[in-house]
Design an enzyme around this catalytic site. Structure first.
Site, PDB file in Angstrom:
ATOM      1  N   ARG A  52     -39.188  10.676 -38.756  1.00 28.56           N
ATOM      2  CA  ARG A  52     -38.105  11.486 -39.334  1.00 28.56           C
ATOM      3  C   ARG A  52     -36.795  10.697 -39.362  1.00 28.56           C
ATOM      4  NH1 ARG A  52     -37.219  16.403 -36.265  1.00 28.56           N
ATOM      5  NH2 ARG A  52     -35.943  17.076 -37.996  1.00 28.56           N
ATOM      6  N   GLN A 101     -26.480  22.531 -38.581  1.00 27.62           N
ATOM      7  CA  GLN A 101     -27.670  22.550 -37.714  1.00 27.62           C
ATOM      8  C   GLN A 101     -28.511  21.329 -37.990  1.00 27.62           C
ATOM      9  OE1 GLN A 101     -29.288  26.876 -37.793  1.00 27.62           O
ATOM     10  NE2 GLN A 101     -28.171  26.518 -39.683  1.00 27.62           N
ATOM     11  N   ASP A 125     -29.407  15.047 -39.548  1.00 27.23           N
ATOM     12  CA  ASP A 125     -29.596  13.887 -40.430  1.00 27.23           C
ATOM     13  C   ASP A 125     -28.349  13.047 -40.684  1.00 27.23           C
ATOM     14  OD1 ASP A 125     -28.130  15.400 -42.357  1.00 27.23           O
ATOM     15  OD2 ASP A 125     -29.973  16.248 -43.180  1.00 27.23           O
ATOM     16  N   HIS A 133     -27.028  20.812 -33.314  1.00 25.44           N
ATOM     17  CA  HIS A 133     -28.346  20.418 -32.806  1.00 25.44           C
ATOM     18  C   HIS A 133     -28.452  18.920 -32.523  1.00 25.44           C
ATOM     19  CE1 HIS A 133     -30.291  24.228 -34.810  1.00 25.44           C
ATOM     20  NE2 HIS A 133     -29.535  24.513 -33.771  1.00 25.44           N
ATOM     21  N   CYS A 158     -29.685   9.202 -16.896  1.00 26.23           N
ATOM     22  CA  CYS A 158     -28.219   9.134 -16.744  1.00 26.23           C
ATOM     23  C   CYS A 158     -27.465   9.723 -17.932  1.00 26.23           C
ATOM     24  CB  CYS A 158     -27.777   7.695 -16.477  1.00 26.23           C
ATOM     25  SG  CYS A 158     -27.762   6.649 -17.947  1.00 26.23           S
ATOM     26  N   ASN A 198     -28.163  30.226 -51.088  1.00 29.92           N
ATOM     27  CA  ASN A 198     -29.561  30.079 -50.652  1.00 29.92           C
ATOM     28  C   ASN A 198     -30.458  30.683 -51.731  1.00 29.92           C
ATOM     29  OD1 ASN A 198     -32.097  30.278 -49.216  1.00 29.92           O
ATOM     30  ND2 ASN A 198     -30.954  30.155 -47.304  1.00 29.92           N
ATOM     31  N   PRO A 199     -31.478  29.968 -52.144  1.00 33.35           N
ATOM     32  CA  PRO A 199     -32.369  30.548 -53.164  1.00 33.35           C
ATOM     33  C   PRO A 199     -33.135  31.762 -52.645  1.00 33.35           C
ATOM     34  CG  PRO A 199     -33.151  28.367 -52.457  1.00 33.35           C
ATOM     35  CD  PRO A 199     -31.835  28.582 -51.786  1.00 33.35           C
ATOM     36  N   GLU A 200     -33.215  31.879 -51.309  1.00 31.12           N
ATOM     37  CA  GLU A 200     -33.948  33.010 -50.718  1.00 31.12           C
ATOM     38  C   GLU A 200     -32.969  33.975 -50.047  1.00 31.12           C
ATOM     39  OE1 GLU A 200     -37.351  33.069 -50.767  1.00 31.12           O
ATOM     40  OE2 GLU A 200     -37.618  31.021 -51.530  1.00 31.12           O
TER      41      GLU A 200
HETATM   42  P1  NAD Z   1     -33.600  26.666 -41.810  1.00 26.71           P
HETATM   43  O1  NAD Z   1     -33.980  27.740 -40.880  1.00 26.71           O
HETATM   44  O2  NAD Z   1     -32.186  26.379 -41.910  1.00 26.71           O
HETATM   45  O3  NAD Z   1     -34.283  27.054 -43.261  1.00 26.71           O
HETATM   46  C1  NAD Z   1     -34.101  26.371 -44.428  1.00 26.71           C
HETATM   47  C2  NAD Z   1     -33.377  27.277 -45.451  1.00 26.71           C
HETATM   48  O4  NAD Z   1     -33.014  26.496 -46.573  1.00 26.71           O
HETATM   49  C3  NAD Z   1     -34.231  28.433 -45.984  1.00 26.71           C
HETATM   50  O5  NAD Z   1     -33.500  29.640 -45.873  1.00 26.71           O
HETATM   51  C4  NAD Z   1     -34.450  28.081 -47.477  1.00 26.71           C
HETATM   52  O6  NAD Z   1     -34.470  29.225 -48.310  1.00 26.71           O
HETATM   53  C5  NAD Z   1     -33.242  27.242 -47.754  1.00 26.71           C
HETATM   54  N1  NAD Z   1     -33.412  26.240 -48.816  1.00 26.71           N
HETATM   55  C6  NAD Z   1     -34.526  25.557 -49.168  1.00 26.71           C
HETATM   56  N2  NAD Z   1     -34.260  24.692 -50.166  1.00 26.71           N
HETATM   57  C7  NAD Z   1     -32.934  24.836 -50.448  1.00 26.71           C
HETATM   58  C8  NAD Z   1     -32.049  24.202 -51.366  1.00 26.71           C
HETATM   59  N3  NAD Z   1     -32.471  23.244 -52.213  1.00 26.71           N
HETATM   60  N4  NAD Z   1     -30.751  24.588 -51.376  1.00 26.71           N
HETATM   61  C9  NAD Z   1     -30.310  25.553 -50.528  1.00 26.71           C
HETATM   62  N5  NAD Z   1     -31.102  26.182 -49.646  1.00 26.71           N
HETATM   63  C10 NAD Z   1     -32.394  25.822 -49.595  1.00 26.71           C
HETATM   64  O7  NAD Z   1     -34.195  25.284 -41.514  1.00 26.71           O
HETATM   65  P2  NAD Z   1     -35.576  24.817 -40.888  1.00 26.71           P
HETATM   66  O8  NAD Z   1     -36.181  23.921 -41.857  1.00 26.71           O
HETATM   67  O9  NAD Z   1     -36.367  25.952 -40.349  1.00 26.71           O
HETATM   68  O10 NAD Z   1     -35.050  23.950 -39.666  1.00 26.71           O
HETATM   69  C11 NAD Z   1     -34.771  24.454 -38.379  1.00 26.71           C
HETATM   70  C12 NAD Z   1     -33.988  23.424 -37.581  1.00 26.71           C
HETATM   71  O11 NAD Z   1     -34.706  22.189 -37.561  1.00 26.71           O
HETATM   72  C13 NAD Z   1     -32.674  23.037 -38.201  1.00 26.71           C
HETATM   73  O12 NAD Z   1     -31.693  23.925 -37.829  1.00 26.71           O
HETATM   74  C14 NAD Z   1     -32.489  21.598 -37.690  1.00 26.71           C
HETATM   75  O13 NAD Z   1     -32.041  21.546 -36.383  1.00 26.71           O
HETATM   76  C15 NAD Z   1     -33.866  21.056 -37.763  1.00 26.71           C
HETATM   77  N6  NAD Z   1     -34.104  20.400 -39.075  1.00 26.71           N
HETATM   78  C16 NAD Z   1     -33.148  19.547 -39.569  1.00 26.71           C
HETATM   79  C17 NAD Z   1     -33.324  18.932 -40.786  1.00 26.71           C
HETATM   80  C18 NAD Z   1     -32.253  18.007 -41.282  1.00 26.71           C
HETATM   81  O14 NAD Z   1     -31.452  17.516 -40.492  1.00 26.71           O
HETATM   82  N7  NAD Z   1     -32.151  17.731 -42.593  1.00 26.71           N
HETATM   83  C19 NAD Z   1     -34.488  19.160 -41.526  1.00 26.71           C
HETATM   84  C20 NAD Z   1     -35.470  20.034 -40.995  1.00 26.71           C
HETATM   85  C21 NAD Z   1     -35.247  20.648 -39.766  1.00 26.71           C
HETATM   86 ZN    ZN Z   2     -29.830   5.696 -18.305  1.00 26.19          ZN
END
Ligand code: NAD
Ligand code: ZN
Length: 241
Positions: A69, A99, A102, A117, A128, A210-212
């Site tokens: 990742r 959150q 990246d 996060h 340490c 958000n699309p959802e």
């Molecule tokens: P999440 O709970 O934030 O869900 C993703 C959301 O993004 C959904 O509601 C979806 O409808 C929406 N979405 C999808 N495509 C989209 C777009 N093109 N534009 C706008 N919205 C869109 O995230 P998760 O994947 O369940 O991740 C949980 C945790 O895991 C994160 O909070 C993070 O800590 C970590 N994570 C980080 C990354 C990253 O840094 N890029 C990626 C995956 C997971």
């Molecule tokens: Zn150390």
């Protein structure tokens, strides 16, 4: 509320608070956890890998997943949604609470970023707590330069507490803003689930991109039901370039 009024509010607001989730980086090619994992990783749930229990059970496997990742994040480029927020920060007091792990906001030029996060580009010593950057060709697990102990990914895992000072700052940011923008997060997990609502209860305008539909949707003054790039393009217009 219609888009024109929302645009105007964003452009005249003294303070804008933004919360982002994995959705904002989806168009940079970084999959959200909800998107199925591919290849070798298809048999694992991210929720089972990103946890202290998983690490205790099989640190090597968890590190292998993080190393992959890490490379994905390093090779990804910030997209127009990230750069639109960085551009808006040039002309208004804006804080991005993310959150995401990246670092694409920072690479797009955002200065005020609160990482709830942690981030995937550093590791933290298990003994340490020293934090050091991962080099692109590191061999997992990284070893602490200070005490030679094993290091862990410098992220907050499921079931772990968020960094308190950062969380408090995030809270304040949303309490004090005039406009709150919540982009690409499912709003299922705290505190992401609450920050937008706190802003709304404190008198701010709440916009969701958000699309959802999410549990936050019913509180939003405006819901932009599209991807982050399209949604921020519509909301920020010229600032999205
Ligand atoms: P999440 O709970 O934030 O869900 C993703 C959301 O993004 C959904 O509601 C979806 O409808 C929406 N979405 C999808 N495509 C989209 C777009 N093109 N534009 C706008 N919205 C869109 O995230 P998760 O994947 O369940 O991740 C949980 C945790 O895991 C994160 O909070 C993070 O800590 C970590 N994570 C980080 C990354 C990253 O840094 N890029 C990626 C995956 C997971
Ligand atoms: Zn150390």
């Amino acid at each position: 509320m219609n888009l024109e009024i929302a645009k105007n509010k964003i452009n005249t607001a003294a303070r804008v608070a933004v919360l982002t989730g994995a959705g904002i980086s989806a168009e940079s090619g970084i999959p959200t956890f909800r998107d199925a994992q591919t290849g070798y990783w298809a048999r694992f749930s991210p929720h089972e890998l990103a946890s202290p229990v998983a690490y205790e059970k099989n640190a090597e496997l968890v590190w292998q997943w993080y190393a992959e990742r890490f490379i994905t994040c390093q090779t990804a480029q910030p997209n127009a949604a990230h750069t639109a927020l960085a551009a808006l920060e040039q002309r208004t007091a804006l804080t991005v609470v993310t959150q995401n792990v990246d670092q694409l906001h920072q690479r797009a030029g955002s200065q005020n970023v609160l990482e709830l996060h942690g981030n995937i580009t550093t590791a933290r010593c298990e003994k340490c707590s020293h934090v050091q950057a991962l080099s692109p060709d590191f061999v997992p697990p990284p070893i602490c330069q200070k005490c030679a102990s094993r290091m862990r990914p410098n992220v907050v895992w499921f079931g772990e507490l968020l960094p308190r000072a950062i969380l408090e700052q995030a809270w304040k940011t949303f309490e004090q803003c005039e406009v709150a923008l919540v982009i690409g997060t499912s709003s299922l997990v705290e505190p992401a689930a609450s920050l937008g609502r706190i802003a709304k209860e404190s008198g701010a305008l709440l916009i969701e991109v958000n699309p959802e539909v999410t549990p936050l949707s019913k509180y939003a003054d405006l819901r932009v039901s599209s991807s982050a790039i399209k949604g921020l393009g519509a909301l920020l217009g010229e600032y999205s370039r």
